[in-house]
Enzyme design. Structure first.
Site, PDB file in Angstrom:
ATOM      1  N   CYS A  31     -17.320   2.393   1.264  1.00 38.47           N
ATOM      2  CA  CYS A  31     -17.014   1.837  -0.049  1.00 38.47           C
ATOM      3  C   CYS A  31     -15.917   2.649  -0.720  1.00 38.47           C
ATOM      4  O   CYS A  31     -15.429   3.638  -0.183  1.00 38.47           O
ATOM      5  CB  CYS A  31     -18.266   1.818  -0.927  1.00 38.47           C
ATOM      6  N   CYS A  34     -16.539   6.348  -1.104  1.00 41.05           N
ATOM      7  CA  CYS A  34     -16.195   7.149   0.076  1.00 41.05           C
ATOM      8  C   CYS A  34     -14.706   7.460   0.090  1.00 41.05           C
ATOM      9  O   CYS A  34     -14.297   8.585   0.422  1.00 41.05           O
ATOM     10  CB  CYS A  34     -16.591   6.404   1.352  1.00 41.05           C
ATOM     11  N   ASP A 494      24.786  -5.856  -2.453  1.00 38.73           N
ATOM     12  CA  ASP A 494      26.067  -5.316  -2.040  1.00 38.73           C
ATOM     13  C   ASP A 494      26.852  -6.454  -1.379  1.00 38.73           C
ATOM     14  O   ASP A 494      26.268  -7.428  -0.912  1.00 38.73           O
ATOM     15  CB  ASP A 494      25.861  -4.157  -1.064  1.00 38.73           C
ATOM     16  N   ASP A 698      22.988  -2.363   3.162  1.00 44.21           N
ATOM     17  CA  ASP A 698      22.866  -2.217   4.610  1.00 44.21           C
ATOM     18  C   ASP A 698      22.048  -0.999   5.012  1.00 44.21           C
ATOM     19  O   ASP A 698      21.851  -0.745   6.186  1.00 44.21           O
ATOM     20  CB  ASP A 698      24.246  -2.165   5.273  1.00 44.21           C
ATOM     21  N   ASP A 702      24.718   2.411   1.283  1.00 45.66           N
ATOM     22  CA  ASP A 702      24.193   2.055  -0.028  1.00 45.66           C
ATOM     23  C   ASP A 702      22.957   2.862  -0.384  1.00 45.66           C
ATOM     24  O   ASP A 702      22.174   2.470  -1.247  1.00 45.66           O
ATOM     25  CB  ASP A 702      23.847   0.554  -0.069  1.00 45.66           C
TER      26      ASP A 702
END
Length: 818
Positions: A31, A34, A494, A698, A702
């Protein structure tokens, strides 16, 4: 991504610093409590900066201090021989959780993923379930004996001591792991689901045992209740495990892309032989033979052969790839036509498919911010439930039953007649004393509470969403990325290499002299540009190669950066190639009016024009353009249909950017040109006023813009650089995958919200009912067996709701092939 979206951190200052990732498989978590306990224990260990635990995949992503990881490395020279995972595993073992390191070596990351999943106590759970159900049948048969007379052998089923033995066996055999785990977690100060169920079973059993040992107390025996409770709990967990297994099928399909064996080429020439070897045994420099129908076992370089490959399983690209000598192939691609001989470039655990699997595994372990709040609530939930159960017992025992005496239902008298008990009842059907009523309702509170549903609400949806995306060649780096993608309001692109192909080509040639042909003009330009690495030079050289034009010898080359270059071309004297304004203004080259008109029209259309001159005579002009991707306009239209604002940030000139915007249907306000990297960052900050910003590039040049945006999307490359830089990686050159990925992120977060509403709503509704709120006015009692069934169904419902993502509309991309 900004630091606010990193995994759980040990300190605020740890965020921006690099960490060494470590992935652990952990067994025994049930759960959200835990999950929180495991995270806190991991963060308390020396050298651990970050920890993020996934309940569905039962994995923990740990970020280690680089120094501590380097000092304790088992598989690298210079280390002290200590695995950095060893102290972490020991710390979790003290809490009762069995952990082991997710081995990145061997046959490749993820190679044994299906086997690992099958070993997650599946057979053990099935065996425990069968034993519990058999004992449940014996226990339930006791009610038949109470209701009608039966012959002697069957009449023994009504023997209360037999039912006491059945209950004892149930708790000692299939129930023992739950009792032990519940006790361990309670002693560790982190009670969880096992603690609640264990308390419920133990309370009913001990109360029944007291009634059997001391009949004068007047209590009923409820030996069938712990057996029924255990049977329903184990049945629910078994069904839940089956549903969980389906959430990991996407990752298993990725693991199956890398075969177990390869054909090793041994020897040279005609004496070369083929020998099957394990993929994990291949090393760089080995040669392998790839037959039609085989998958590429490792990243390799084609030495000989000509064939086509299906790469859709990796990139989602539907069109086959033409493979020939000199081409690099990624592991996981499917050979379709003819044999290929490959040279191994990287071992299996470093191949493209292995990196993808490792990225997806880490992504599923990284949490969404919404999940952290849920885990914090779930971590304290069990303590609150235990307190509510005790309060329920005390309330009905000491006050409630006296205030509402009608709540004590009439029940058969509890007494002992020899070895038989006529008071063998089902807890929840009758209670003769205030204490037994309080005990019944307290046990129901313990069992009906479901921190499992809270803990599963987010990771189930995140796991299914990341797996579905990965099958389509779209890689989310974590649940935090999916949440950020779902909030995106602005998408900025871009230009070069993203919206355009990134490969300039010669699109038009205009000659200015009668003695020069277009082919000769191109040959002269390519011969001069062959001495440089400018992107425009590549376009000229590629076109010359396509036409079969040999390059002419060139001497005394001089380059003017940003302007052009000159040199002595054999047979043509002193020639120049460069910008027309440079030729005209600095080299004394006259440009005729006809050529000026052609030049203006091409530049207006967005092309870059270069001129070729011999001495002071213009020979001609060449137009070079970077063409628009075929899927650029449909992709942007799909984004606009999702009510997203789009724009272009480019370092290119105004003319090409405006031309691109016109082709894509963008307004001037959505375009920005001639931007330096710092100016791109300023534009991103301005766009953030409208909401979360995604930047598409790319993944290499960038990088600053991708890191500054709320969501960095790398497209057009599957390199490790892209995976390290961007939050969302699109494998292959497919812009159309971006709208699908953002749509999938929205669907995933919708499932997360639905699951959380169900999980919180379920507990808010059933806990008061289990505590007896409806008992005085309506006589409604929630029995522990029914409570156990509701608890199991609540967890299963959350998992099944997340699995609906697999059928949802708006797929990331359409693809063909296996």
């Amino acid at each position: 991504m900004r630091p606010s979206t990193t995994p759980v951190q040990a300190s605020a200052e740890a965020g921006p610093q690099p960490v060494v990732p470590l992935l652990l498989d952990i067994e025994g978590m049930k759960c959200g409590g835990c999950v929180r306990a495991v995270e806190q224990r991991l963060l308390a260990q020396p050298g651990v900066r970050q920890a993020s635990v996934n309940l569905i995949t039962r994995t923990a992503w740990v970020g280690l201090d680089p120094g501590s990881a380097d000092d304790a490395t088992a598989d690298q020279p210079g280390g002290d021989g200590t695995d950095p995972a060893t102290p972490l595993i020991a710390a979790l073992a003290g809490m009762g959780y069995a952990a082991h390191r997710r081995d990145a070596g061997g046959d490749g990351a993820g190679r044994n993923l299906p086997e690992r999943r099958q070993q997650l106590s599946w057979w053990q759970q099935w065996r425990q379930l069968v034993v519990a159900l058999v004992l449940l049948l014996f226990s339930a048969a006791g009610h038949l004996v109470d209701s009608r007379p039966l012959p002697w052998p069957l009449a023994l089923l009504g023997e209360i001591r037999l039912h006491a033995l059945v209950a004892t066996l149930a708790l000692a055999l299939p129930g023992r792991p739950i009792l032990v785990a519940g006790l361990r977690s309670a002693l560790a100060g982190a009670p969880g689901m096992d603690t609640l169920v264990g308390l419920g079973m133990a309370s009913a059993y001990l109360a029944s045992l007291m009634a059997l040992v001391r009949p004068a107390m007047g209590w009923q025996c409820f030996f069938n209740e712990p057996v029924m409770l255990l049977g329903f709990v184990l049945l629910g967990r078994f069904l839940e495990e089956g549903a969980r297994h389906r959430t990991g099928q996407a990752l298993e399909e990725l693991a199956q892309l890398q075969p177990d064996q390869a054909l090793l080429l041994h020897g040279e020439g005609t004496e070369a032989t083929l020998r099957p070897v394990r993929v994990g045994a291949l090393r760089p420099g080995d040669r392998v033979r790839l037959l039609p129908g085989d998958r590429v076992p490792v990243d390799g370089l084609v030495l000989s052969g000509l064939s086509t490959l299906d790469v859709s399983s990796l990139t989602g690209e539907p069109l086959p790839l033409q493979a020939s000598a000199g081409m690099e192939l990624a592991a996981g691609s499917l050979n379709l036509e003819a044999p290929l001989d490959l040279e191994v470039l990287r071992p299996g655990n470093s191949s493209a498919v292995a990196r993808i699997i490792a990225l997806v595994e880490q992504a599923q372990a990284r949490k969404a911010p919404i999940q952290r709040l849920t885990d914090q609530v779930a971590g304290r939930f069990s303590l609150a439930v235990i307190a509510l159960a005790v309060a329920t017992l005390l309330f009905w025992w000491l006050w409630g039953a006296q205030h509402w005496p009608q709540v004590l239902a009439s029940a058969p008298a509890s007494s002992a007649h020899g070895l038989h008990h006529s008071g063998h009842l089902s807890l929840g059907m009758a209670a003769e004393t205030p204490f037994l009523l309080g005990l019944q309702l307290g046990i129901a509170v313990l069992v009906v509470a479901c921190p499992c549903a809270l803990g599963l609400a987010t990771p189930t949806a995140i796991t299914v969403g990341t797996g579905r995306a990965a099958r389509s060649g779209v890689l989310f780096r974590g649940g935090d990325v999916i949440e950020a993608a779902a909030r995106v309001a602005v998408v900025l692109f871009d230009k070069t290499g993203t919206l355009t192909l990134g490969r300039p080509t010669v699109t038009a040639i205009s000659t200015a002299a009668n003695d020069i042909t277009p082919a000769r003009l191109l040959q002269l330009a390519a011969s001069l540009e062959g001495q440089t690495r400018h992107p425009l030079a590549h376009a000229l050289l590629q076109r010359a190669q396509e036409l079969g034009l040999p390059l002419l010898p060139v001497d005394a080359v001089q380059t003017r950066p940003g302007e052009g270059l000159s040199g002595l071309v054999v047979g043509h004297g002193h020639c120049r190639v460069g910008r027309p304004d440079w030729l005209e203004g600095h080299c004394g080259v006259a440009i005729p009016s006809e050529q000026s008109t052609w030049l203006e029209s091409r530049e207006t259309a967005g092309a870059t024009v270069v001129g070729v001159a011999q001495e002071q005579r213009l020979l001609g002009l060449l137009a070079i353009e970077d063409r628009l991707r075929p899927d650029a306009r449909p992709s942007l239209e799909a984004l606009r249909a999702m009510q997203l604002d789009v724009g272009v940030l480019s370092g290119d000139r105004e003319g090409p950017v405006r031309q691109l915007g016109a082709a894509l249907g963008l307004e001037p306000r959505q375009l920005a040109w001639a931007l330096l990297p710092g100016q791109k960052l300023q534009r991103i900050e301005q766009a953030r006023r409208s909401g979360a910003v995604a930047m598409v590039g790319d993944g290499i040049n960038d990088a600053p813009a991708l890191a500054a945006a709320d969501l960095g999307i790398a497209i057009g490359t599957g390199t490790q650089i892209a995976m390290d830089t961007a939050d969302l990686v699109v494998m292959g050159d497919r812009l159309e995958a971006i709208p699908g990925a953002l749509r999938l992120a929205r669907q995933t977060m919708a499932k997360v919200r639905q699951n959380l509403v169900w999980a919180f709503g379920y507990n808010l509704v059933v806990l008061p009912i289990a505590a007896g709120v409806l008992l005085p006015g309506f006589g409604v009692v929630l029995s522990p067996p029914l409570a156990a069934l509701l608890m199991a169904l609540s967890s299963i419902t959350v998992v099944l709701n997340a699995l609906l993502l697999e059928r949802g509309s708006g797929t990331v991309t359409r693809r063909v092939g296996p």
